[in-house]
Design an enzyme around this catalytic site. Structure first.
Site, PDB file in Angstrom:
ATOM      1  N   TYR A  12       6.460 -10.227   6.453  1.00 60.79           N
ATOM      2  CA  TYR A  12       6.257  -8.826   6.812  1.00 60.79           C
ATOM      3  C   TYR A  12       6.952  -8.244   8.220  1.00 60.79           C
ATOM      4  CZ  TYR A  12       3.528  -7.437   2.715  1.00 60.79           C
ATOM      5  OH  TYR A  12       2.399  -7.363   1.737  1.00 60.79           O
TER       6      TYR A  12
ATOM      7  N   ASP B 154       1.151  -1.060  -0.076  1.00 59.43           N
ATOM      8  CA  ASP B 154       0.127   0.239  -0.113  1.00 59.43           C
ATOM      9  C   ASP B 154       0.479   1.532  -0.424  1.00 59.43           C
ATOM     10  OD1 ASP B 154      -2.342  -1.257  -0.277  1.00 59.43           O
ATOM     11  OD2 ASP B 154      -2.223  -1.900   2.810  1.00 59.43           O
TER      12      ASP B 154
END
EC number: 5.4.99.12
Length: 267
Positions: free
Chosen positions: A112, A54
């Site tokens: 992540y 994002d």
């Protein structure tokens, strides 16, 4: 046609996410334009990535593939494409792969890392590169709550309303919280992630760490399968796509490159 796999990193604060947009500055558009310049045609070359990040989210190791008629050595791809890229995007390696390789569908897992600065004031030197929380945090409570998310679950309570995934079930295999000086380092690994899933998990963990919710709230939120009951989506600033895991048969190089870049925090 030849299929080339590329490993790259980027500073997400400079871009409006990975995915191409009609009127946006995105990593995908910039990379594809650079590939077109390197190819000599000037026309962008289409890419497919392992995980779409994002706006504001960084990548210490993203993997893409591109199909091309070009015949170049791996080092030529690295140096040649980098010559057409801004300093906030960098190709680390290139490798010719077979048509059975797909950057997204061949990946077994994604990892992540979220860097969170704990301090009275925001850290100027870490602007856009680390999240920030000035309230005291109960790390033990956060670790206990995180255990409820491990395994295969319906993560509807942690997906955004704009999520385009066909189903909300994901298998979270790791959620560690490590203390590194003034930083908390969150490491999450799953077969795949939903849109805003990591940032929504972060928001929930911070609610618990600040004592606003109980440890048991995490499990009840997961069972509710309702995003409206969750915590606010946390900042993208400290979020890094750090590793992609592929079967060894593809023999991709430096898949731990992201871990190396973040080694001071993850070692």
């Amino acid at each position: 046609m030849t299929r080339i796999a590329l490993g790259l990193s980027y500073d997400g604060s400079s871009w409006q996410g990975w995915q191409t947009q009609p009127h946006g500055q995105t990593v995908q558009d910039t990379l594809e334009a650079a590939l077109g310049q390197f190819s000599g045609t000037g026309a962008p070359l289409d890419t497919l990535c392992a995980g779409r990040t994002d706006t504001g989210v960084h990548a210490a190791m993203q993997v893409v593939h591109v199909d091309t008629h070009l015949n170049r050595r791996a080092e030529s791809w690295v140096r040649g494409v980098n010559a057409f890229l801004p300093s906030s995007i960098s190709i680390h390696w290139a490798k010719e792969v077979g048509e059975d390789f797909h950057a997204r569908f061949s990946a077994r897992s994604r990892t992540y890392v979220y860097l969170l600065w704990r301090g009275r004031v925001r850290p100027a030197l870490w602007a856009h590169r680390a999240g920030w929380c000035f309230q005291p945090l109960d790390v033990t409570a956060m670790r206990q709550a995180a255990q409820a998310l491990l395994g295969e679950h319906d993560f509807s309570s942690f997906r955004s309303s704009q999520c385009q995934a066909r189903h909300p079930v994901r298998h979270l295999t790791r959620l560690d919280i490590a203390e590194r000086g003034s930083f908390l380092v969150f490491t999450l690994q799953a077969n795949a992630f939903l849109h805003h899933m990591v940032r929504n998990i972060m928001g929930a963990l911070l609610q618990i760490g600040q004592g606003r919710e109980s440890v048991d709230w995490m499990a009840s939120l997961l069972r509710a399968r309702d995003r409206r009951l969750g915590a606010p989506t946390f900042s993208p600033d400290g979020l890094y796509l750090s590793a992609i895991d592929y079967p060894t048969l593809f023999e991709l190089p430096d898949l731990d490159g992201g871990s190396s870049l973040l080694a001071p925090f993850t070692a």
